[in-house]
Design a protein around this motif. Structure first.
Motif, PDB file in Angstrom:
ATOM      1  N   ASP A 222       0.814  -1.217   0.000  1.00  0.00           N
ATOM      2  CA  ASP A 222       0.000   0.000   0.000  1.00  0.00           C
ATOM      3  C   ASP A 222       0.847   1.266   0.000  1.00  0.00           C
ATOM      4  O   ASP A 222       0.423   2.302  -0.516  1.00  0.00           O
ATOM      5  N   GLY A 223       2.057   1.198   0.542  1.00  0.00           N
ATOM      6  CA  GLY A 223       2.907   2.380   0.598  1.00  0.00           C
ATOM      7  C   GLY A 223       3.762   2.596  -0.630  1.00  0.00           C
ATOM      8  O   GLY A 223       4.492   3.586  -0.706  1.00  0.00           O
ATOM      9  N   GLY A 224       3.708   1.693  -1.590  1.00  0.00           N
ATOM     10  CA  GLY A 224       4.547   1.822  -2.780  1.00  0.00           C
ATOM     11  C   GLY A 224       5.479   0.631  -2.924  1.00  0.00           C
ATOM     12  O   GLY A 224       5.357  -0.366  -2.225  1.00  0.00           O
ATOM     13  N   HIS A 254       0.626   5.080  -7.350  1.00  0.00           N
ATOM     14  CA  HIS A 254       1.867   5.365  -6.634  1.00  0.00           C
ATOM     15  C   HIS A 254       2.883   6.060  -7.536  1.00  0.00           C
ATOM     16  O   HIS A 254       2.934   5.816  -8.750  1.00  0.00           O
ATOM     17  N   LEU A 255       3.721   6.908  -6.915  1.00  0.00           N
ATOM     18  CA  LEU A 255       4.810   7.585  -7.608  1.00  0.00           C
ATOM     19  C   LEU A 255       6.126   7.144  -6.982  1.00  0.00           C
ATOM     20  O   LEU A 255       6.346   7.338  -5.784  1.00  0.00           O
ATOM     21  N   ALA A 391      -6.474   4.982  -0.928  1.00  0.00           N
ATOM     22  CA  ALA A 391      -5.607   6.140  -0.756  1.00  0.00           C
ATOM     23  C   ALA A 391      -5.879   7.092  -1.911  1.00  0.00           C
ATOM     24  O   ALA A 391      -6.078   6.647  -3.047  1.00  0.00           O
ATOM     25  N   VAL A 392      -5.900   8.379  -1.641  1.00  0.00           N
ATOM     26  CA  VAL A 392      -6.149   9.365  -2.694  1.00  0.00           C
ATOM     27  C   VAL A 392      -4.826   9.663  -3.396  1.00  0.00           C
ATOM     28  O   VAL A 392      -3.909  10.218  -2.784  1.00  0.00           O
ATOM     29  N   PRO A 393      -4.683   9.284  -4.663  1.00  0.00           N
ATOM     30  CA  PRO A 393      -3.411   9.501  -5.360  1.00  0.00           C
ATOM     31  C   PRO A 393      -3.202  10.975  -5.683  1.00  0.00           C
ATOM     32  O   PRO A 393      -4.164  11.737  -5.833  1.00  0.00           O
ATOM     33  N   LYS A 394      -1.947  11.361  -5.832  1.00  0.00           N
ATOM     34  CA  LYS A 394      -1.608  12.745  -6.158  1.00  0.00           C
ATOM     35  C   LYS A 394      -1.553  12.992  -7.665  1.00  0.00           C
ATOM     36  O   LYS A 394      -1.211  14.090  -8.111  1.00  0.00           O
ATOM     37  N   GLY A 395      -1.888  11.980  -8.441  1.00  0.00           N
ATOM     38  CA  GLY A 395      -1.898  12.124  -9.892  1.00  0.00           C
ATOM     39  C   GLY A 395      -2.411  10.856 -10.535  1.00  0.00           C
ATOM     40  O   GLY A 395      -2.975   9.981  -9.885  1.00  0.00           O
ATOM     41  N   GLY A 396      -2.212  10.745 -11.839  1.00  0.00           N
ATOM     42  CA  GLY A 396      -2.682   9.573 -12.555  1.00  0.00           C
ATOM     43  C   GLY A 396      -4.129   9.700 -12.961  1.00  0.00           C
ATOM     44  O   GLY A 396      -4.615  10.798 -13.244  1.00  0.00           O
ATOM     45  N   GLY A 397      -4.843   8.553 -12.940  1.00  0.00           N
ATOM     46  CA  GLY A 397      -6.210   8.584 -13.440  1.00  0.00           C
ATOM     47  C   GLY A 397      -7.186   7.677 -12.732  1.00  0.00           C
ATOM     48  O   GLY A 397      -8.310   7.522 -13.201  1.00  0.00           O
ATOM     49  N   TRP A 400      -7.515   2.986  -6.545  1.00  0.00           N
ATOM     50  CA  TRP A 400      -7.380   1.546  -6.360  1.00  0.00           C
ATOM     51  C   TRP A 400      -8.100   1.210  -5.055  1.00  0.00           C
ATOM     52  O   TRP A 400      -7.588   1.420  -3.965  1.00  0.00           O
ATOM     53  N   VAL A 401      -9.330   0.724  -5.189  1.00  0.00           N
ATOM     54  CA  VAL A 401     -10.252   0.615  -4.061  1.00  0.00           C
ATOM     55  C   VAL A 401     -10.183  -0.770  -3.433  1.00  0.00           C
ATOM     56  O   VAL A 401     -10.158  -1.792  -4.134  1.00  0.00           O
ATOM     57  N   ARG A 402     -10.163  -0.775  -2.097  1.00  0.00           N
ATOM     58  CA  ARG A 402     -10.253  -2.041  -1.351  1.00  0.00           C
ATOM     59  C   ARG A 402     -11.703  -2.244  -0.936  1.00  0.00           C
ATOM     60  O   ARG A 402     -12.263  -1.430  -0.197  1.00  0.00           O
ATOM     61  N   LEU A 403     -12.323  -3.321  -1.417  1.00  0.00           N
ATOM     62  CA  LEU A 403     -13.720  -3.613  -1.105  1.00  0.00           C
ATOM     63  C   LEU A 403     -13.848  -4.201   0.296  1.00  0.00           C
ATOM     64  O   LEU A 403     -12.859  -4.600   0.923  1.00  0.00           O
TER      65      LEU A 403
END
Length: 477
Positions: A222-224, A254-255, A391-397, A400-403
């Motif tokens: 989850d952290g990259g 993730h970046l 987690a709310v990403p800082k970019g991309g599109g 990635w949701v955990r149900l």
């Protein structure tokens, strides 16, 4: 504006069946269809309301209501004393009623694809390409490497980001997917190991399987990225190739930081692995993020092959991609692609060449539009599905949701019955896992995303998915 339609002309074109009701809506739909099908041009003056009413044999009030609806939907503009004329609306403002956002003819909202709507500067770039196109008719009409102005623009962009690049190091392709296909075809033989992130871009998995490669999945926490996991995977498998998405990774967002980038390249050098680096999302930062160098900036021996694409920054319909590698590898890949399509379409290359001139404006526009869409999606999910984690990403599109349970496939089936196509987690894995995950893109407008979340929530309540807890699925052996 010198083109216009008379009342009888438009009446013949709409061809409304007798008894159609409500008539004003059917009339508005007919005019809209003519415009979207190209049978009616934008900026064409339509007849005055009373003239069309006379030609159709209906009341003027009916035509007025149809024109009002077209104006409301963005297909008609009017000015006092100047009449009314047809226009194409801004795609991002059309919401779920936009007929072009649906999947095929079934009206499904396409949340299975992270494809953006067109950038606002695209029409002017298309006009530029139309002006330049006749010059190229004096020559052969195609270049297997890509037209020189586009290769120069791509090379200049890499150089501006701290990676000195010559046009001879660029091969223009028909989308990033063809770029991945060419590199895997050139470098992978049946049985060769390839390291893939898990989750990852689904078509990379498809191409690895097509080559008969042995897939070595490396999970992304989850952290990259975990550098030790990546390094040990390359060492233990003796992987010939590793496919990575370091910039707003698809689907996690993730970046990768510079320290990890340097470590990955160093490990690849030690263990003889070539890195195929997908930078399709690199230009799509939304929030302030640390400056990161392209992964190839840490390369010293030509083992990093970078690919990019016009589709995510500018428009999904621009099927233009590129490969940055050594000049020698460019020549080898150009010979290989000759068996597929010889060269990418000239017109689209000209369009992308022009778009590169205003790339910072495009990035700023995407920050605004994707930022608004991301925030709308996050708010809707937190309101309607508070038990889902992300987690709310800082970019991309995408998110990635955990149900709340390993039920992505069941939810996808239920949502399809409510008009939404979804991308379940197993699409992004190589081994049947990730049933507890769902990718939700925020490349559509806030209105479309709000409507989609409402439909997904309805599917949870009314569908088989919501009737009982979903059971974990056994992966296929």
């Amino acid at each position: 504006m010198d083109r216009h339609l008379s009342g009888p002309q438009l009446a013949r074109l709409v061809a409304i069946a007798p008894g159609a009701r409500p008539y004003y809506r059917v009339l508005a739909q007919a005019v809209r269809s003519l415009l979207l099908d190209g049978r009616l041009s934008p900026r064409m003056r339509v007849p005055a309301e009373r003239h069309l009413a006379d030609a159709l044999g209906v009341s003027r009030t009916t035509v007025t209501a149809a024109y009002d609806l077209l104006r409301e939907q963005g297909y008609l503009e009017s000015r006092q004393g100047a009449g009314s004329w047809t226009v194409l609306p801004d795609a991002a403002s059309m919401g779920a009623n936009n007929p072009w956002i649906t999947s095929g003819d079934d009206g499904m909202l396409p949340l299975h694809a992270a494809a953006p709507l067109a950038i606002s500067t695209l029409p002017s770039a298309i006009a530029f390409a139309g002006e330049q196109y006749p010059r190229y008719t004096l020559g052969m009409g195609y270049d297997p490497l890509g037209i020189a102005p586009l290769r120069q623009a791509i090379a200049a962009r890499y150089t501006a980001q701290g990676l000195a690049t010559r046009p001879a190091q660029i091969l223009v392709t028909t989308g990033a997917q063809q770029a991945i296909h060419l590199v895997t075809t050139e470098l992978l033989s049946r049985g060769d190991p390839i390291v893939l992130e898990s989750p990852t871009y689904p078509h990379a998995v498809d191409l690895a399987r097509l080559r008969g490669a042995r897939i070595i999945p490396v999970g992304i926490p989850d952290g990259g990225w975990d550098l030790e996991l990546l390094t040990s995977a390359m060492r233990q498998s003796a992987a010939r190739l590793a496919y990575l998405i370091p910039d707003f990774q698809n689907p996690t967002g993730h970046l990768m930081d510079d320290a990890t980038r340097a470590g990955v390249v160093g490990a690849a050098r030690r263990y003889g692995t070539t890195l195929l680096v997908d930078e399709t999302w690199r230009e799509l930062a939304i929030d302030e993020v640390p400056d990161t160098a392209p992964l190839a900036a840490f390369d010293t021996d030509g083992r990093v092959i970078s690919i990019g694409s016009a589709s995510k920054l500018w428009w999904g319909g621009l099927r233009i991609g590129w490969i940055r590698t050594t000049a020698a590898m460019v020549r080898r890949l150009a010979v290989l692609r000759a068996a597929v399509d010889i060269a990418s379409p000239l017109f689209e290359q000209l369009v992308v060449t022009r778009l590169f001139e205003d790339i910072e404006d495009a990035r700023a526009e995407r920050r605004r539009t994707h930022g608004a869409s991301r925030d709308a999606l996050v708010a809707a999910l937190r309101a309607r599905m508070p038990d889902w984690g992300f987690a709310v990403p800082k970019g991309g599109g995408s998110l990635w949701v955990r149900l709340e349970s390993p039920s992505a496939t069941a939810l996808t089936d239920a949502a399809s019955c409510h008009g939404v196509r979804l991308a379940p987690g197993p699409w992004f894995g190589a081994d049947g896992t990730l049933e507890g995950r769902l990718r939700l893109p925020f490349t559509q407008s806030p209105q479309v995303l709000a409507e989609a979340v409402d439909r997904i929530a309805e599917a949870r309540v009314r569908g088989a998915y919501g009737a009982r807890p979903a059971q974990p699925l056994t992966p296929a052996l």
